[in-house]
Design a protein around this motif. Structure first.
Motif, PDB file in Angstrom:
ATOM      1  N   GLN A  80     -12.243  24.555  38.234  1.00  0.00           N
ATOM      2  CA  GLN A  80     -11.741  24.012  39.709  1.00  0.00           C
ATOM      3  C   GLN A  80     -11.613  25.411  40.505  1.00  0.00           C
ATOM      4  OE1 GLN A  80      -8.019  22.252  38.639  1.00  0.00           O
ATOM      5  NE2 GLN A  80      -7.326  22.141  41.037  1.00  0.00           N
ATOM      6  N   VAL A  81     -11.347  26.569  40.028  1.00  0.00           N
ATOM      7  CA  VAL A  81     -11.095  27.680  40.661  1.00  0.00           C
ATOM      8  C   VAL A  81     -12.571  27.969  41.320  1.00  0.00           C
ATOM      9  CG1 VAL A  81     -10.583  30.195  40.424  1.00  0.00           C
ATOM     10  CG2 VAL A  81      -9.051  28.756  39.290  1.00  0.00           C
ATOM     11  N   LEU A  82     -13.597  28.039  40.588  1.00  0.00           N
ATOM     12  CA  LEU A  82     -14.881  28.513  41.087  1.00  0.00           C
ATOM     13  C   LEU A  82     -15.491  27.525  41.887  1.00  0.00           C
ATOM     14  CD1 LEU A  82     -16.431  30.373  37.978  1.00  0.00           C
ATOM     15  CD2 LEU A  82     -15.291  31.207  39.995  1.00  0.00           C
ATOM     16  N   SER A  83     -14.885  26.373  41.930  1.00  0.00           N
ATOM     17  CA  SER A  83     -15.660  25.178  42.872  1.00  0.00           C
ATOM     18  C   SER A  83     -14.381  24.688  43.903  1.00  0.00           C
ATOM     19  CB  SER A  83     -15.995  24.132  42.184  1.00  0.00           C
ATOM     20  OG  SER A  83     -17.031  24.477  41.310  1.00  0.00           O
ATOM     21  N   PRO A  84     -13.779  25.485  44.765  1.00  0.00           N
ATOM     22  CA  PRO A  84     -12.822  24.982  45.450  1.00  0.00           C
ATOM     23  C   PRO A  84     -13.275  23.749  46.557  1.00  0.00           C
ATOM     24  CG  PRO A  84     -13.280  27.220  46.147  1.00  0.00           C
ATOM     25  CD  PRO A  84     -14.100  26.806  44.950  1.00  0.00           C
ATOM     26  N   PRO A  85     -12.454  23.054  47.134  1.00  0.00           N
ATOM     27  CA  PRO A  85     -13.004  22.052  47.985  1.00  0.00           C
ATOM     28  C   PRO A  85     -13.475  22.708  49.399  1.00  0.00           C
ATOM     29  CG  PRO A  85     -10.642  21.944  47.580  1.00  0.00           C
ATOM     30  CD  PRO A  85     -11.070  22.723  46.745  1.00  0.00           C
ATOM     31  N   ALA A 142     -14.905  29.320  49.695  1.00  0.00           N
ATOM     32  CA  ALA A 142     -15.238  30.557  49.346  1.00  0.00           C
ATOM     33  C   ALA A 142     -14.251  30.961  48.237  1.00  0.00           C
ATOM     34  CB  ALA A 142     -15.088  31.462  50.309  1.00  0.00           C
ATOM     35  N   VAL A 143     -14.641  31.836  47.329  1.00  0.00           N
ATOM     36  CA  VAL A 143     -14.017  32.295  46.167  1.00  0.00           C
ATOM     37  C   VAL A 143     -13.489  33.758  46.379  1.00  0.00           C
ATOM     38  CG1 VAL A 143     -13.636  32.400  43.669  1.00  0.00           C
ATOM     39  CG2 VAL A 143     -14.651  30.505  44.688  1.00  0.00           C
ATOM     40  N   TYR A 144     -12.099  34.308  46.044  1.00  0.00           N
ATOM     41  CA  TYR A 144     -12.136  35.563  46.403  1.00  0.00           C
ATOM     42  C   TYR A 144     -11.368  36.098  45.262  1.00  0.00           C
ATOM     43  CZ  TYR A 144     -12.711  34.706  51.330  1.00  0.00           C
ATOM     44  OH  TYR A 144     -13.225  34.304  52.517  1.00  0.00           O
ATOM     45  N   ARG A 188     -20.265  35.284  40.470  1.00  0.00           N
ATOM     46  CA  ARG A 188     -21.317  36.139  41.543  1.00  0.00           C
ATOM     47  C   ARG A 188     -20.967  35.899  42.949  1.00  0.00           C
ATOM     48  NH1 ARG A 188     -26.770  36.347  38.062  1.00  0.00           N
ATOM     49  NH2 ARG A 188     -26.289  37.914  36.734  1.00  0.00           N
ATOM     50  N   LYS A 189     -20.582  34.576  43.225  1.00  0.00           N
ATOM     51  CA  LYS A 189     -20.376  34.171  44.722  1.00  0.00           C
ATOM     52  C   LYS A 189     -18.869  34.665  45.152  1.00  0.00           C
ATOM     53  CE  LYS A 189     -23.802  30.332  44.623  1.00  0.00           C
ATOM     54  NZ  LYS A 189     -23.693  28.893  44.748  1.00  0.00           N
ATOM     55  N   ALA A 190     -18.117  35.164  44.365  1.00  0.00           N
ATOM     56  CA  ALA A 190     -16.671  35.515  44.575  1.00  0.00           C
ATOM     57  C   ALA A 190     -16.795  36.801  45.412  1.00  0.00           C
ATOM     58  CB  ALA A 190     -16.008  35.653  43.567  1.00  0.00           C
ATOM     59  N   THR A 191     -15.800  36.961  46.331  1.00  0.00           N
ATOM     60  CA  THR A 191     -15.810  38.222  47.196  1.00  0.00           C
ATOM     61  C   THR A 191     -14.779  38.951  46.632  1.00  0.00           C
ATOM     62  OG1 THR A 191     -16.957  36.863  48.932  1.00  0.00           O
ATOM     63  CG2 THR A 191     -15.656  39.086  49.620  1.00  0.00           C
ATOM     64  N   LEU A 192     -14.950  40.327  46.516  1.00  0.00           N
ATOM     65  CA  LEU A 192     -13.857  41.297  46.142  1.00  0.00           C
ATOM     66  C   LEU A 192     -13.139  41.809  47.432  1.00  0.00           C
ATOM     67  CD1 LEU A 192     -15.497  43.569  43.273  1.00  0.00           C
ATOM     68  CD2 LEU A 192     -14.268  41.550  43.230  1.00  0.00           C
ATOM     69  N   ARG A 193     -12.071  41.574  47.489  1.00  0.00           N
ATOM     70  CA  ARG A 193     -11.046  41.992  48.538  1.00  0.00           C
ATOM     71  C   ARG A 193     -10.318  43.321  48.162  1.00  0.00           C
ATOM     72  NH1 ARG A 193      -9.013  36.551  51.190  1.00  0.00           N
ATOM     73  NH2 ARG A 193      -7.450  36.651  49.438  1.00  0.00           N
ATOM     74  N   LEU A 194     -10.477  44.324  48.618  1.00  0.00           N
ATOM     75  CA  LEU A 194      -9.717  45.467  48.287  1.00  0.00           C
ATOM     76  C   LEU A 194      -9.030  46.094  49.113  1.00  0.00           C
ATOM     77  CD1 LEU A 194      -9.776  47.687  46.115  1.00  0.00           C
ATOM     78  CD2 LEU A 194     -11.357  48.996  47.385  1.00  0.00           C
ATOM     79  N   PHE A 195      -7.528  46.127  48.853  1.00  0.00           N
ATOM     80  CA  PHE A 195      -6.546  46.122  50.066  1.00  0.00           C
ATOM     81  C   PHE A 195      -6.066  47.777  49.791  1.00  0.00           C
ATOM     82  CE2 PHE A 195      -6.508  41.904  48.957  1.00  0.00           C
ATOM     83  CZ  PHE A 195      -6.059  41.282  50.228  1.00  0.00           C
ATOM     84  N   LEU A 196      -6.175  48.329  50.999  1.00  0.00           N
ATOM     85  CA  LEU A 196      -6.121  49.936  51.339  1.00  0.00           C
ATOM     86  C   LEU A 196      -4.544  50.161  51.925  1.00  0.00           C
ATOM     87  CD1 LEU A 196      -6.906  52.914  51.412  1.00  0.00           C
ATOM     88  CD2 LEU A 196      -7.995  52.279  53.663  1.00  0.00           C
ATOM     89  N   PRO A 231      -5.723  32.020  49.777  1.00  0.00           N
ATOM     90  CA  PRO A 231      -5.477  32.553  48.601  1.00  0.00           C
ATOM     91  C   PRO A 231      -6.727  32.991  47.570  1.00  0.00           C
ATOM     92  CG  PRO A 231      -4.839  30.304  48.522  1.00  0.00           C
ATOM     93  CD  PRO A 231      -5.288  30.882  50.071  1.00  0.00           C
ATOM     94  N   PRO A 232      -6.411  33.846  46.949  1.00  0.00           N
ATOM     95  CA  PRO A 232      -7.599  34.318  45.754  1.00  0.00           C
ATOM     96  C   PRO A 232      -7.446  33.638  44.737  1.00  0.00           C
ATOM     97  CG  PRO A 232      -5.731  35.799  45.548  1.00  0.00           C
ATOM     98  CD  PRO A 232      -5.403  34.954  46.635  1.00  0.00           C
ATOM     99  N   ALA A 233      -8.901  33.695  43.813  1.00  0.00           N
ATOM    100  CA  ALA A 233      -8.370  32.871  42.479  1.00  0.00           C
ATOM    101  C   ALA A 233      -7.829  33.906  41.697  1.00  0.00           C
ATOM    102  CB  ALA A 233     -10.048  32.959  41.998  1.00  0.00           C
ATOM    103  N   VAL A 234      -7.878  34.937  41.830  1.00  0.00           N
ATOM    104  CA  VAL A 234      -7.337  36.019  40.750  1.00  0.00           C
ATOM    105  C   VAL A 234      -6.597  37.296  41.565  1.00  0.00           C
ATOM    106  CG1 VAL A 234      -9.182  36.944  39.661  1.00  0.00           C
ATOM    107  CG2 VAL A 234      -7.219  36.884  38.410  1.00  0.00           C
TER     108      VAL A 234
END
Length: 897
Positions: free
Chosen positions: A708-713, A721-723, A761-769, A848-851
Motif C-alpha cells: 500500500q505504501v509503495l502504490s499510493p493513489p 509519488a513515494v518519499y 527505486r521510485k521513492a525520492t529521498l528528501r534530506l532536511f538541512l 507525507p513520506p512513506a517512512v
C-alpha cells in the motif's frame, strides 16, 4: 509437558517411517521374504542382458570393421565406462537398505525426488522400449529363419511362417504375451525361466568355442544381401569367404582396421559408429539392480553379482574376438554377421542361442520396467495417476505394474521397425548410468557421516570418469537425441519439483550446500573486512510475530543481501523445565519466514530476562564473518498489537489447518508490555552500543503495509509519488548540526540502501538541512550537496530554519547528575522543545513520506535518566508514522574506490 512426550515420540516415528506407511501394499510386500539369491537374481539377468544378441551377431561385425587391436581397445574403453558406473552402483547399494526400484531407488534417495523421479520415468520408458526392441528382434530372427519370403518363394522346407507387417505384429504380440505370463506369475518363475535360458546360452557358447577347434576349414557362401553383384565380377563384392581355422596369416590380416560400407544399412562405418553399435550390447548392467525388491539381500547381491557378470562378459567378448580374428577371413566378418551359425558344429545351436538370449532380454526389460513403475507409484511422485500401480499380489508381485508395462510394450510394437528408438533407448540407459554416477559423486562430495558404504573401491574420480564417459557416449551415438533426452529430463525435473509433495528422504542438495557454506565461511576472514564492502547484517528482535509483519518485511528490504536474523526471547529457566521448549517452535517460525517470502534466519533463546536474552543473541547469532552488526528493536510505546496474519475470509475454513502460516507461531501478548520495563529496554540499547552494534528503533510499523505504501493513489497529495524523509542531525542536541559524524553517515547509508531496493527505486529521498541563524543557507546546502555527490547518494535537499526551535525553553544539562564519564549526546530538554521539533518534522512532510529516518542519540550514562531518555524519544516521534531512530557506531561509508 509430560503429555507431550508420547506425541513427540510418535511424530518422530512417523517422520522416519513416513515413506514406509504411504500405502498398505508396501507393508504387505515387506512381510514377504525376499526370494532370489545373488546368482539367480543378479548374475543371470545381468549376464543375459549384456550378452543379448551382440555375442552372436555383432562380434564378427566389430572385429571385421575395426580389426582386433581396435576391437579390444573398444571393449576396454566401453568396459571402463561401464565399470565406473558399476563402482557407483556398488557403493550406493552397500550404503544401507535397498528397496524395489533399482537405479531409480538409488538416485531418488540420493539426489531427491525431482532428479530421481525424472530419471525413473526415463528409465521406465527405456526398459519398455528395450523390451519391445528385443521382441521385434526375436520376431525378425524367427521370420528370417522360418518365414516365407514376401514374394511367396520358399527357400527351404522349414520356411513355413507367413511374413508381412501384420503377421510380424501377431508373432510379436504372442512373444510379449509369453513374457507377460512369466512376469505375472512372479519373480520366482522369472528366475527359473531365465536360469533355463542361461543354461541354453552357456551351452551354445560352449559349442561356439568348441567349433573353432573342431570344425575344419571351409568356404562359406555369403548372404545375397551382402553381394550386390550376384556374378561376383565386381571388385570388392565376393560371393563366398573362408573359415580358415587357426592361421597366422588370417590373424595378421585381421589386426588392423578396415572400415567399409555396412551391407545391412548401406552406410560407411567409422570408429565411432562401430563403437556405438558395440556399446549397445554392454548396457545391461542394471538388470540385476532392477530386481532389488525381489532379492534376499540387495546390498550383498548387487555388487557381487554385477561385478561377476561384468568380468565374465568382458572375458567372453575378448576371447571370441581373438578366436574370430585368428580363424575367419576379413571378408567373412564384414559380409556375414551370422557366420557363427555357419561354422558351428550344428547350425541350429546358434539360432537357439539368439532366440533364447533375445527372449531373456525382453523379459528382463519387462520385469525391470514393472519394478520401476511400482517404485514410482509407491513414492506418490505423480499423485493419483500411478496409484493403481501400487497393487500387489499376496506374494508381493506388482501385477498391475506388469500389466501397464506390457500394455506400453504392445503399443511400441505397433511401430514395427525401431532403429530410431534403439538409439534413444541406449541414450536413456546412459543417462541413467550418468545419474547413478552423479548420485554417488554428490554423496561423496557432501562428506555426510552416514555415507559409509561397505564397498570402498571407488573415489570421486571414478564417479567423474563415469559421468564424462556416459556423456561422451551419448553424444557419440546421436548428438540430437542426447540433447533432446537431457531437455526431456530437465522438463520432468521441473514438473516434479512444482507438482510433487515434499519427501522425507533427505535432499543431497542440502548436504552439498552445507559443505560449501562451511568451506566459504572458513574463508570469510573478519580481519579482512573493509568499509567499502560493508553491508547491514541485522538482528531483528520480534516479540509478537503476528503484529510485527510490517516491520519484518520492511527490514528485509534494507538488509542489502546481508545477514538477516529474526530473534526471539522466551522467558524461562531450563533447570525447571523437562525439555527445551524452543525446539518445537522452530518449524512455526520457519513457516512464518516462508509465508512472508523473506530471506532470514531464525534464532530463539531461553533466558531469565529479555535483556539477557538479547545479549545472548548478540553474542552468539551468526557464524564466522557473518554476524549481526545492527540490532533492530520495536519501539517501547502503548500501541496495541494488530494481528496481520489472519485473513478474515479464511478464518472459518482454515481455522484448524496446522499448516496455515497465519496460525503459527501461536499468538502471544506483546512481550514489551508485560515483561520488559522502560529501564530494561533502554539498557538493551546501551548494551548493544557497548558491543559496537548499530541500533535501530522502529516505531509505528504495526500497521505498515509495504504494498500500500509503495502504490499510493494518484489522488493523494503527492500524485502517487513515494518519499523517504531523512533527518541526519541529532535533534536532541540543538547546539549540534553536524552532518558528517559516524551516526549521520550511517543513517544516510541505510536510507540509500533502501532506495537501491527494486521496489523502492521510485521513492525520492528528501534530506532536511537544519540551518541556524547567522549561517549561509546556500553555503550549507552546497556543502551538503557536494558531500552527497561524493557519496553517490541521490537526494533532494530541503533547508529548514532551526532558530525558533533552538530558542525554545530548554533544560540545562547538569553534568553533576552523571555517575560516570560515559559519553552522552543527549541534553535535558523541555517537553515544549520536543513538541516543537515534532511539529517541525510534521510541517515539513508535505506530502507525507512513506517512512522517516531520524538520528538516535546515545542513551545517557546515568541509568537513572533512562526513563527520561525514552520519554524524549516518544515525544520526538509522536504521530510521525513509520519512523526509524538510527544510531551508528562504526564507519560504513567511503568516497574511495
Amino acid at each position: 509437558m509430560t503429555e507431550r512426550t508420547p506425541l513427540l515420540h510418535y511424530r518422530l516415528s512417523t517422520s522416519v517411517n513416513e515413506s514406509d506407511q504411504r500405502s498398505p501394499p508396501r507393508s504387505a510386500h515387506q512381510r514377504q521374504p525376499k526370494k532370489l539369491s545373488t546368482f539367480f537374481g543378479v548374475v543371470i539377468p545381468t549376464l543375459l542382458s549384456m550378452f543379448s544378441v551382440v555375442v552372436f551377431l555383432r562380434i564378427g561385425f566389430v572385429v571385421g570393421q575395426s580389426g582386433l587391436y581396435q576391437a579390444i581397445a573398444m571393449f576396454l574403453v566401453a568396459y571402463f565406462i561401464i565399470c565406473m558406473t558399476v563402482l557407483s552402483v556398488c557403493a550406493i547399494s552397500t550404503n544401507g537398505a535397498l528397496d524395489a526400484g533399482g537405479a531409480y531407488y538409488m538416485i531418488s534417495r540420493a539426489l531427491g525426488p525431482e532428479f530421481g523421479g525424472s530419471i525413473g520415468i526415463m528409465f521406465f520408458f527405456a526398459n519398455v522400449c528395450g523390451s519391445a526392441l528385443y521382441v521385434l528382434g526375436l520376431v525378425e530372427a524367427i521370420v528370417a529363419t522360418f518365414g516365407v519370403a514376401e514374394d511367396g518363394t520358399v527357400g527351404s522346407p522349414h520356411q513355413v511362417l507367413p511374413s508381412g507387417y501384420w503377421w510380424s505384429l501377431l508373432y510379436a504380440t504372442a512373444i510379449a504375451l509369453l513374457c507377460l505370463l512369466v512376469c505375472l506369475v512372479g519373480a520366482h518363475i522369472y528366475a527359473k525361466a531365465t536360469f533355463i535360458i542361461f543354461l541354453l546360452v552357456m551351452f551354445v557358447l560352449c559349442t561356439i568355442f568348441i567349433s573353432f577347434f573342431a570344425v575344419r576349414p571351409r568356404t562359406i557362401i555369403l548372404p545375397s544381401s551382402s553381394t550386390p553383384n550376384p556374378n561376383g565380377t565386381g571388385p570388392g563384392f565376393p560371393t563366398s569367404a573362408n573359415f580358415t581355422g587357426f592361421k597366422l596369416d588370417t590373424l595378421l590380416g585381421n589386426l588392423g582396421a578396415d572400415y567399409t560400407v555396412d551391407y545391412t544399412t548401406g552406410t560407411m562405418m567409422t570408429f565411432a559408429t562401430v563403437f556405438a553399435v558395440m556399446f549397445n550390447g554392454c548396457t545391461g548392467i542394471m538388470a540385476g539392480s532392477n530386481m532389488s525388491g525381489d532379492l534376499k539381500n540387495p546390498s550383498y547381491s548387487i555388487p557381487r553379482g554385477t561385478i561377476t557378470a561384468v568380468i565374465f562378459t568382458f572375458i567372453i567378448y575378448n576371447l571370441l574376438s581373438v578366436l574370430v580374428a585368428c580363424s575367419c577371413d576379413r571378408v567373412l566378418l564384414q559380409r556375414d554377421y551370422s557366420f557363427l551359425r555357419d561354422i558351428n558344429i550344428w547350425k541350429p545351436f546358434v539360432t537357439i542361442g539368439v532366440y533364447s538370449s533375445t527372449l531373456s532380454a525382453a523379459m528382463s526389460n519387462l520385469i525391470g520396467a514393472s519394478r520401476i513403475l511400482y517404485a514410482l507409484a509407491r513414492d506418490d511422485l505423480f499423485g493419483k495417476v500411478l496409484s493403481p500401480a501400487k497393487k500387489t499380489s499376496h506374494s508381493g508381485n506388482p501385477w498391475v505394474s506388469v500389466l501397464i508395462s506390457w500394455f506400453l510394450v504392445q503399443l511400441v510394437l505397433f511401430s514395427g521397425k525401431l532403429n530410431t528408438i534403439a538409439s534413444i533407448v541406449t541414450i536413456f540407459f546412459l543417462l541413467v548410468y550418468a545419474a547413478v554416477d552423479l548420485a554417488c559423486l554428490a554423496l561423496e562430495w557432501a562428506s555426510a557421516p552416514n555415507f559409509r558404504p561397505t564397498f570402498r573401491y571407488f573415489t570421486w574420480h571414478t564417479c567423474v570418469l563415469g559421468i564424462v564417459g556416459c556423456a561422451v557416449m551419448m553424444f557419440l551415438i546421436n548428438a540430437i537425441y542426447a540433447s533432446a533426452s537431457i531437455a526431456f529430463m530437465l522438463l520432468l525435473l521441473l514438473l516434479i519439483h512444482y507438482l510433487s509433495p515434499t519427501s522425507s528422504w533427505g535432499y543431497i542438495s542440502q548436504a552439498l550446500i552445507f559443505h560449501q557454506v562451511r568451506k566459504y565461511l572458513l574463508m570469510l576472514d573478519v580481519r579482512k573486512d573493509h568499509v567499502k564492502f560493508w553491508r547491514p547484517q541485522v538482528l531483528l528482535m520480534v516479540s509478537n510475530p503476528r503484529s510485527s509483519v510490517g516491520l519484518i518485511t520492511f527490514i528485509n528490504d534494507i538488509k542489502k543481501s546481508g545477514l538477516y536474523v529474526l530473534g526471539h526471547v522466551q522467558l524461562g529457566d531450563l533447570n525447571t523445565l523437562p525439555s527445551d521448549p524452543l525446539q518445537s517452535q522452530y518449524d512455526s517460525w520457519l513457516s512464518l519466514v516462508d509465508h512472508l517470502n523473506i530471506k532470514a534466519f531464525v534464532n530463539l533463546t531461553l533466558a531469565d530476562s529479555v535483556r539477557h536474552g538479547v545479549q545472548h543473541l548478540l553474542f552468539i547469532s551468526g557464524l564466522g564473518g557473518m554476524r549481526p552488526n545492527t540490532l533492530v528493536l520495536g519501539f517501547y510505546d502503548d500501541c496495541l498489537p494488530n494481528d496481520k496474519l489472519v485473513d478474515p475470509s479464511l478464518s472459518t475454513s482454515q481455522s484448524t489447518d496446522p499448516s496455515d502460516p497465519s496460525q503459527e507461531p501461536e499468538q502471544q501478548p506483546p512481550l514489551f508490555h508485560f515483561v520488559l520495563g522502560p529501564q530494561e529496554y533502554v539498557a538493551i540499547i546501551a548494551d548493544a552500543m557497548k558491543m559496537l552494534k548499530n541500533v535501530v528503533l522502529a516505531r509505528y510499523f504495526n500497521n505498515f503495509d509495504r504494498a500500500q505504501v509503495l502504490s499510493p493513489p494518484s489522488s493523494s497529495p503527492g500524485k502517487g509519488a513515494v518519499y523517504v524523509d531523512v533527518w541526519p542531525v541529532n535533534l536532541l542536541r540543538p547546539d549540534s548540526c553536524s552532518y558528517v559524524d559516524t551516526c549521520s553517515l550511517f543513517l544516510l547509508q541505510l536510507a540509500c540502501i533502501l532506495n537501491m531496493v527494486r521496489a523502492w527505486r521510485k521513492a525520492t529521498l528528501r534530506l532536511f538541512l537544519c540551518v541556524e541563524e547567522g549561517r549561509s543557507v546556500r553555503g550549507s546546502e552546497e556543502k551538503l550537496g557536494q558531500l552527497l555527490k561524493e557519496l553517490r547518494i541521490k537526494a533532494r535537499i530541503y533547508p529548514v530554519p532551526w532558530d525558533q526551535q533552538v530558542a525554545t525553553d530548554e533544560d540545562e544539562e547538569n553534568d553533576d547528575d552523571y555517575v560516570n564519564s560515559f559519553p552522552s549526546n543527549t541534553m535535558r530538554l523541555s517537553d515544549d522543545y520536543l513538541s516543537a521539533v515534532n511539529k517541525l518534522i510534521l510541517d515539513q512532510a508535505r506530502p507525507p513520506p512513506a517512512v522517516r529516518f531520524l538520528y538516535l542519540p546515545r542513551p545517557p550514562a546515568d541509568t537513572r535518566r533512562y526513563a527520561a531518555y525514552l520519554h524524549q524519544l516518544e515525544l520526538l516521534t509522536q504521530d510521525l508514522g513509520p519512523t526509524l531512530l538510527i544510531h551508528g557506531v562504526t564507519p560504513v561509508i567511503t568516497t574511495d574506490l
